[in-house]
Design an enzyme around this catalytic site. Structure first.
Site, PDB file in Angstrom:
ATOM      1  N   ILE A 426     -77.046  84.507  58.902  1.00 20.18           N
ATOM      2  CA  ILE A 426     -77.989  83.258  58.025  1.00 20.18           C
ATOM      3  C   ILE A 426     -77.977  82.152  59.017  1.00 20.18           C
ATOM      4  O   ILE A 426     -78.406  81.350  58.519  1.00 20.18           O
ATOM      5  CB  ILE A 426     -77.034  82.676  56.935  1.00 20.18           C
ATOM      6  CG1 ILE A 426     -75.324  82.626  57.434  1.00 20.18           C
ATOM      7  CG2 ILE A 426     -76.877  83.878  56.030  1.00 20.18           C
ATOM      8  CD1 ILE A 426     -74.510  82.105  55.977  1.00 20.18           C
ATOM      9  N   VAL A 433     -72.567  81.199  66.384  1.00 18.83           N
ATOM     10  CA  VAL A 433     -73.408  82.050  64.901  1.00 18.83           C
ATOM     11  C   VAL A 433     -73.105  81.670  63.844  1.00 18.83           C
ATOM     12  O   VAL A 433     -71.782  82.400  63.536  1.00 18.83           O
ATOM     13  CB  VAL A 433     -74.030  83.367  65.296  1.00 18.83           C
ATOM     14  CG1 VAL A 433     -75.004  84.267  64.900  1.00 18.83           C
ATOM     15  CG2 VAL A 433     -74.786  83.314  66.558  1.00 18.83           C
ATOM     16  N   VAL A 434     -73.383  81.468  63.191  1.00 19.79           N
ATOM     17  CA  VAL A 434     -73.137  81.903  61.280  1.00 19.79           C
ATOM     18  C   VAL A 434     -73.188  83.023  60.468  1.00 19.79           C
ATOM     19  O   VAL A 434     -74.414  83.708  60.685  1.00 19.79           O
ATOM     20  CB  VAL A 434     -73.264  80.447  60.892  1.00 19.79           C
ATOM     21  CG1 VAL A 434     -72.468  80.022  59.838  1.00 19.79           C
ATOM     22  CG2 VAL A 434     -73.126  79.567  61.153  1.00 19.79           C
ATOM     23  N   ASP A 555     -73.416  65.031  64.475  1.00 14.45           N
ATOM     24  CA  ASP A 555     -74.189  65.934  63.996  1.00 14.45           C
ATOM     25  C   ASP A 555     -74.677  65.883  62.439  1.00 14.45           C
ATOM     26  O   ASP A 555     -75.261  67.174  61.752  1.00 14.45           O
ATOM     27  CB  ASP A 555     -73.865  67.052  64.684  1.00 14.45           C
ATOM     28  CG  ASP A 555     -75.217  67.985  64.626  1.00 14.45           C
ATOM     29  OD1 ASP A 555     -76.616  67.920  65.105  1.00 14.45           O
ATOM     30  OD2 ASP A 555     -75.209  69.388  65.359  1.00 14.45           O
TER      31      ASP A 555
END
Ligand SMILES: *[C@@H]1O[C@H](CO)[C@@H](O)[C@H](O)[C@H]1NC(C)=O
Ligand SMILES: *[C@@H]1O[C@H](CO)[C@@H](O)[C@H](O)[C@H]1NC(C)=O
Ligand SMILES: *[C@@H]1O[C@H](CO)[C@@H](O)[C@H](O)[C@H]1NC(C)=O
Ligand SMILES: *[C@@H]1O[C@H](CO)[C@@H](O)[C@H](O)[C@H]1NC(C)=O
Ligand SMILES: *[C@@H]1O[C@H](CO)[C@@H](O)[C@H](O)[C@H]1NC(C)=O
Ligand SMILES: *[C@@H]1O[C@H](CO)[C@@H](O)[C@H](O)[C@H]1NC(C)=O
Ligand SMILES: *[C@@H]1O[C@H](CO)[C@@H](O)[C@H](O)[C@H]1NC(C)=O
Ligand SMILES: *[C@@H]1O[C@H](CO)[C@@H](O)[C@H](O)[C@H]1NC(C)=O
Ligand SMILES: *[C@@H]1O[C@H](CO)[C@@H](O)[C@H](O)[C@H]1NC(C)=O
Ligand SMILES: *[C@@H]1O[C@H](CO)[C@@H](O)[C@H](O)[C@H]1NC(C)=O
Ligand SMILES: *[C@@H]1O[C@H](CO)[C@@H](O)[C@H](O)[C@H]1NC(C)=O
Ligand SMILES: *[C@@H]1O[C@H](CO)[C@@H](O)[C@H](O)[C@H]1NC(C)=O
Length: 729
Positions: A426, A433-434, A555
Site C-alpha cells: 500500500i 515498504v508498507v 517527517d
C-alpha cells in the site's frame, strides 16, 4: 532432549529418534517443546504445520507413522523409548511407546485427564513425565514408558514453579518465589545441579543428561552439573546472545539470537559435523546428536555421531526427514488458510505471559512483572525497562493503556500479507515498504518492512538501539497517533506493525484525482479540514510534550497523516529513527531527513534538528489543506515551476488575499467559517517562518486550531462579518 529457551516461532518439533542399533543410547530429555527424542527406536515426531488440527506425525526408519488420537496437541516431549504429548488446552496427556507398532500406529496411553486442572510445561526425562499446573505452578509427575502412570517423586509440598525441565533421573524447576533452581528425583546429579546453582536466580533452565544450563537475569548462560566433557564451559558470549539451547550427554548447544546459527561446546560436540549458515528456529538434542528446525522452511535437519536414522554408515547430516513442516511454536488453536503459516498464527498473543508459555521460552528477564513486561524478544530493553517505562508512565497521560506490543514472527507477518505480495503493497514510507495485512485474529494492520541495505544492516547490529526505541514507541498511545501493534526482529529483518487506517492518507484525499472524485467530498468542508489539522497537531503535540523522552517526528507531511474509520486524523511513521541510520549526523551527511517541500529550511542549512522542524512540516500541511496544492507543484497555467506551496501561498495570504489561494473544491467559506479559515491560514504562516524560534510551539498551534474549530462550529449569528471572496474562474 529438547530445550527451548526463548522460542518465538519455534517449532515444537517433536523428534523422537531412536536407534535400533545396539550401541546407541539416545535419550530425550528436556522440557515442553515441539520436539523430543527417545532411544531404542529411531523415531522423530512433530506437530504438523499447515493442517487444521495440530496432529502429531512420526518418522521412523523411512516410514511415516500416524499417531492417534488424531487430535490437536500443543506440546511434545520425548523419553527413553516413549514420548508424550499435551493436548491443546492442557487437560490431558498421552504417551506413546515407540518400540512397537500396532496397526502401523503407536498405541496411545492417556496418563492424565482432568478438565478442572490445566497443565503446561510437559517435561519428559528418560523415564519420568512431569507437567506444571497452569494456575498454581505446582508440579505433577508420573513414570512414563513401560511403567507408565506410576508415581515419580515430587519436589515436596507447596513448591510452585515458573517452569520445569527434565534430565536423566532428575527434574528441575525454577521456583516462582525467587527464581532459584530446585531439583528432585532419585538421581544424585539433580541434587548436585541444585547445589551448584545455589542462590543464583535464573529466568530459564534446560536440562541435559547430567547437566543443566540456565540463563541468568543479566542474560548470561551458566551451566551446572557434570563437566566431564567440558559441557559446562560456555564460550564467552555477550548477554542474551543465545535464544535457545539444547543439551546432550557430553555437549551443549545454543542458537545465536542474531542469526539463528547453532554453536556447540563440550567434547561430545567435537565429532559433530557443523551445519554452517543455516538458521534454526529451535533445536532438540539426543545424547549425541542434534536436530534443528530450519527457519527457512520449517523442515528438520539432524546431525551428529549418534544420528544414524537406521542407515549404515551413518550420514553426517540428514535433511530429508519426510515429516513435512512442523509447527514452530506451542500453539493452541489455528485459524489461517495460508499454507505453512497456518499454524504459526495461533500465537495471537505473544506478549509475555509466563504462566502459559512453555518452559523454555525466556520470559521477562528483569523483574517478572507482567504489568511492565516488555515484548518477548527484545531482551535488551529489559535491562533498563523499569526505569524507562516508569518514567514513561509518570509522564504519559495514556499510560493506563500501556498495552503490550506483540512480537511477531516473520512467518506470521508473511502469512498476514500473502507473502508480502504486490497486491498487499500500500505504499512505501521512510526506510521501507508498507503492506496491508490481516492477522490471524482478524485485525487489519499496516506492516512496514525495513530495507535491508548494507547500511541499515550495520545499524541492525545495534540491537539495543532498536529494542530500546521500540520499547519507547510501543508505549505511545494517543488517539491522534497511529498505534504500533507489534514488531518483528528476526535475523536481518525488521518489521513494524501498525494499526490499519481505513481511510488512507490525507495526501491521497487532497491530491489524488481518484480520491477527490470518489470519496473525498467528506474532506471538502472547511470544518473537516480544520478538524484534521487540529487532530494532527494534537498528535504531534503529544510527541513533543508528553512522550518521555520527547520525540521529534522529523517527517511531518500529508502522506504521514492518516485517517481512521471515523475520519479522525492520526500521525503515523513516528518510528523513523527505528528504521534509519543511527545518528542524526550520519543521517545528514548521507541524505537530508524528511521530504522535499516539507523540510525545515533552518534544519536544512544548519543541520539543527528541533521540535520546530515538525512545526514547519505541519505548516506546510496546513497550507495544503487551505490551498489543495501539493507541497511542491507545477503552476498549471504556464507549466513552469515547480514551486513550493509556501512560496505560492504565503505572500498572498500576507497581502490579505487568502481568497486567491483557497481550495476551490471546498468553496467559499460560509460566513461563520471565514474567520476560522483565516485563523488557520495565519497559523500556517507562523509555522513556516524561516526562523525556528519565531514559529509557535505545538501547544500554541493546538490552541489556535481549537479556536478555529470552535469558530466554525458557532452559529453564524455570533460571527464577524468578514468574508473571504473567491475570484470566479
Ligand atoms: C485426521 O483428521 C483430519 C481432520 O481433522 C483428517 O483430514 C485426517 O485425514 C485425519 N487423519 C487420520 C490419519 O485419520
Ligand atoms: C471438577 O470440578 C467439578 C466441580 O467443582 C467437580 O464436580 C468434579 O468432580 C471435578 N472433576 C474432577 C475430575 O476433579
Ligand atoms: C548467595 O550466596 C552467597 C554465598 O553462598 C552469598 O555470598 C550471597 O550473598 C548470596 N546472595 C544472595 C542474593 O542471597
Ligand atoms: C569444565 O571443564 C573444562 C575442561 O574440560 C574446564 O576448562 C572448565 O573450567 C570446567 N568448568 C567448570 C565450571 O567446572
Ligand atoms: C560422554 O562422556 C562420557 C565420559 O567421557 C562417556 O563415558 C560417555 O559414553 C559419553 N556419552 C556419550 C553419549 O557420548
Ligand atoms: C569421534 O569419532 C572418533 C572416530 O569416529 C571416535 O574414535 C571418537 O571416540 C569420537 N569422539 C567422541 C567424543 O565421540
Ligand atoms: C529446507 O531447507 C533446507 C535448508 O535450507 C534445505 O536443505 C531443504 O532442501 C529444504 N527443504 C525443502 C522441502 O524445501
Ligand atoms: C509423511 O507425511 C508428511 C506429512 O503428512 C508428508 O509431507 C510426507 O510426504 C510423508 N512421507 C512419506 C514418505 O509418506
Ligand atoms: C509490578 O509493577 C507494578 C506497577 O508498576 C508495581 O506496583 C508492583 O509492585 C510490581 N511488582 C513487582 C513484583 O515488582
Ligand atoms: C541503563 O541505565 C543506566 C543508567 O541510566 C545506564 O548507565 C546504562 O548504560 C543503561 N544500560 C543499558 C544497557 O542501556
Ligand atoms: C469510531 O468511533 C466510535 C464511537 O465513538 C468508536 O467506538 C470507535 O472505536 C471509533 N473507531 C476508531 C477506528 O477509532
Ligand atoms: C509554548 O509557547 C508559549 C508561548 O508562546 C509558552 O508560554 C509555553 O510555555 C510554550 N509551551 C511549551 C510546552 O513549550
Amino acid at each position: 532432549m529438547i530445550l527451548r529457551p526463548f522460542s518465538f516461532t519455534i517449532s515444537l518439533l517433536l523428534i523422537i529418534i531412536s536407534f535400533l542399533t545396539e550401541l546407541a543410547v539416545v535419550t530425550a530429555l528436556g522440557s515442553a517443546s515441539t520436539a523430543a527424542v527417545t532411544f531404542g527406536t529411531a523415531t522423530v515426531c512433530g506437530i504438523i504445520a499447515g493442517e487444521p488440527n495440530q496432529r502429531v506425525q512420526c518418522y521412523q526408519h523411512g516410514l511415516n507413522i500416524s499417531v492417534l488420537p488424531n487430535a490437536s496437541f500443543e506440546a511434545l516431549s520425548g523419553g527413553r523409548s516413549f514420548f508424550c504429548g499435551l493436548r491443546s488446552g492442557g487437560f490431558s496427556i498421552y504417551c506413546w511407546e515407540t518400540r512397537s507398532l500396532l496397526h502401523s500406529s503407536f498405541s496411545p496411553k492417556r496418563i492424565y485427564f482432568n478438565y478442572n486442572v490445566s497443565l503446561t510445561d510437559l517435561a519428559v526425562g528418560d523415564d519420568q513425565v512431569c507437567a506444571r499446573e497452569v494456575d498454581s505452578g505446582i508440579t505433577r509427575c508420573w513414570r512414563g514408558g513401560g511403567s507408565g502412570g506410576y508415581p515419580f517423586p515430587l519436589p515436596g509440598n507447596g513448591f510452585k514453579f515458573r517452569s520445569i525441565t527434565a534430565g536423566s533421573g532428575f527434574t528441575c524447576g525454577i521456583l516462582k518465589e525467587n527464581s532459584r533452581v530446585l531439583c528432585w528425583g532419585g538421581n544424585k546429579i539433580g541434587a548436585e545441579i541444585q547445589r551448584q546453582f545455589g542462590n543464583l536466580s535464573v529466568s530459564n533452565l534446560v536440562a541435559g543428561d547430567s547437566h543443566a544450563c540456565g540463563l541468568t537475569m543479566t542474560g548470561f548462560l551458566v551451566c551446572k552439573g557434570n563437566n566431564e566433557s567440558g559441557q559446562l564451559q560456555v564460550p564467552p558470549t555477550s548477554a542474551f546472545e543465545f535464544s535457545y539451547f539444547a543439551l546432550g550427554a557430553n555437549f551443549s548447544c545454543g542458537i545465536k539470537r542474531r542469526n539463528g546459527f547453532v554453536q556447540c561446546w563440550g567434547s561430545g560436540a567435537n565429532n559433530m559435523s557443523s551445519v554452517a549458515d543455516v538458521s534454526f528456529e529451535s533445536i532438540v538434542s539426543g545424547m549425541n546428536f542434534l536436530c534443528g528446525l530450519t527457519t527457512r522452511n520449517l523442515t528438520m535437519i539432524c546431525w551428529g555421531p549418534g544420528w544414524s536414522n537406521g542407515v549404515n554408515p551413518a550420514p553426517a547430516t540428514t535433511t530429508d526427514l519426510r515429516l513435512g513442516m512442523v509447527i514452530p511454536g506451542p500453539c493452541v488453536q489455528t485459524s489461517c488458510n495460508c499454507g505453512i503459516c497456518g499454524i504459526l498464527l495461533c500465537r495471537t498473543d505473544s506478549s509475555v505471559q509466563p504462566t502459559v508459555t512453555d518452559a523454555n521460552i525466556i520470559t521477562d528477564v528483569v523483574d517478572n512483572n507482567d504489568s511492565v513486561a516488555p515484548p518477548l524478544r527484545s531482551f535488551s530493553i529489559k535491562r533498563n525497562s523499569s526505569r524507562m517505562l516508569g518514567r514513561q508512565r509518570s509522564g504519559s497521560s495514556s499510560s493506563k493503556h500501556a498495552e503490550k506490543t506483540q512480537n511477531f514472527s516473520l512467518l506470521e507477518l508473511s502469512c498476514a500479507t500473502n507473502n508480502f505480495s504486490v497486491e498487499n503493497r500500500i505504499g512505501s514510507g521512510s526506510f521501507g515498504v508498507v503492506y496491508k495485512g490481516k492477522l490471524a485474529d482478524g485485525r487489519e494492520v499496516a506492516i512496514k518492512r525495513g530495507e535491508t541495505s548494507a547500511k541499515v544492516k550495520k545499524f541492525q547490529e545495534k540491537e539495543t538501539a532498536f529494542d530500546s526505541e521500540l520499547a519507547l514507541l510501543s508505549r505511545l498511545h494517543h488517539k491522534h497517533l497511529v498505534g504500533l501493534v507489534g514488531f518483528c526482529h528476526e535475523n536481518d529483518e525488521r518489521l513494524l506493525v501498525y494499526e490499519y487506517m481505513t481511510n488512507g492518507a490525507l495526501y491521497d484525499h487532497l491530491h489524488s484525482k481518484d480520491n477527490i472524485e470518489k470519496s473525498s467530498s467528506i474532506l471538502n468542508s472547511w470544518r473537516m479540514r480544520i478538524k484534521i489539522a487540529l487532530d494532527a497537531a494534537r498528535g504531534i503535540e503529544y510527541l513533543h510534550n508528553y512522550a518521555v523522552p520527547p520525540i521529534i517526528h522529523r517527517d511531518i507531511k500529508s502522506s504521514n497523516i492518516l485517517l481512521d474509520a471515523n475520519w479522525t486524523a492520526r500521525v503515523s511513521d513516528f518510528g523513523l529513527s527505528l528504521m534509519g541510520p543511527e545518528s542524526d549526523q550520519e543521517f545528514m551527511s548521507t541524505k537530508a531527513v524528511g521530504t522535499v517541500g516539507y523540510i525545515d529550511p533552518e534544519y536544512y542549512v544548519l543541520n539543527v534538528l528541533t521540535a520546530k522542524s515538525d512545526v514547519y512540516g505541519l505548516g506546510v500541511v496546513l497550507l495544503e489543506l487551505l490551498t489543495g496544492k501539493k507541497a511542491v507543484f507545477k503552476i498549471e497555467e504556464d507549466g513552469t515551476g515547480p514551486i513550493g506551496v509556501v512560496e505560492y501561498a504565503s505572500p498572498r495570504i500576507m497581502e490579505g488575499d487568502l481568497g486567491a489561494v483557497v481550495d476551490r473544491r471546498v468553496g467559499v467559506p460560509e460566513i461563520h467559517e471565514a474567520e476560522a479559515v483565516e485563523l488557520m491560514a495565519y497559523t500556517a504562516l507562523q509555522c513556516v517562518n524561516l526562523e525556528g524560534k519565531e514559529r509557535p510551539n505545538m501547544t500554541d498551534i493546538v490552541a489556535s486550531l481549537e479556536k478555529a474549530l470552535s469558530l466554525c462550529e458557532h452559529s453564524p449569528a455570533s460571527l464577524s462579518s468578514r468574508t473571504i471572496s473567491i475570484p470566479s474562474d
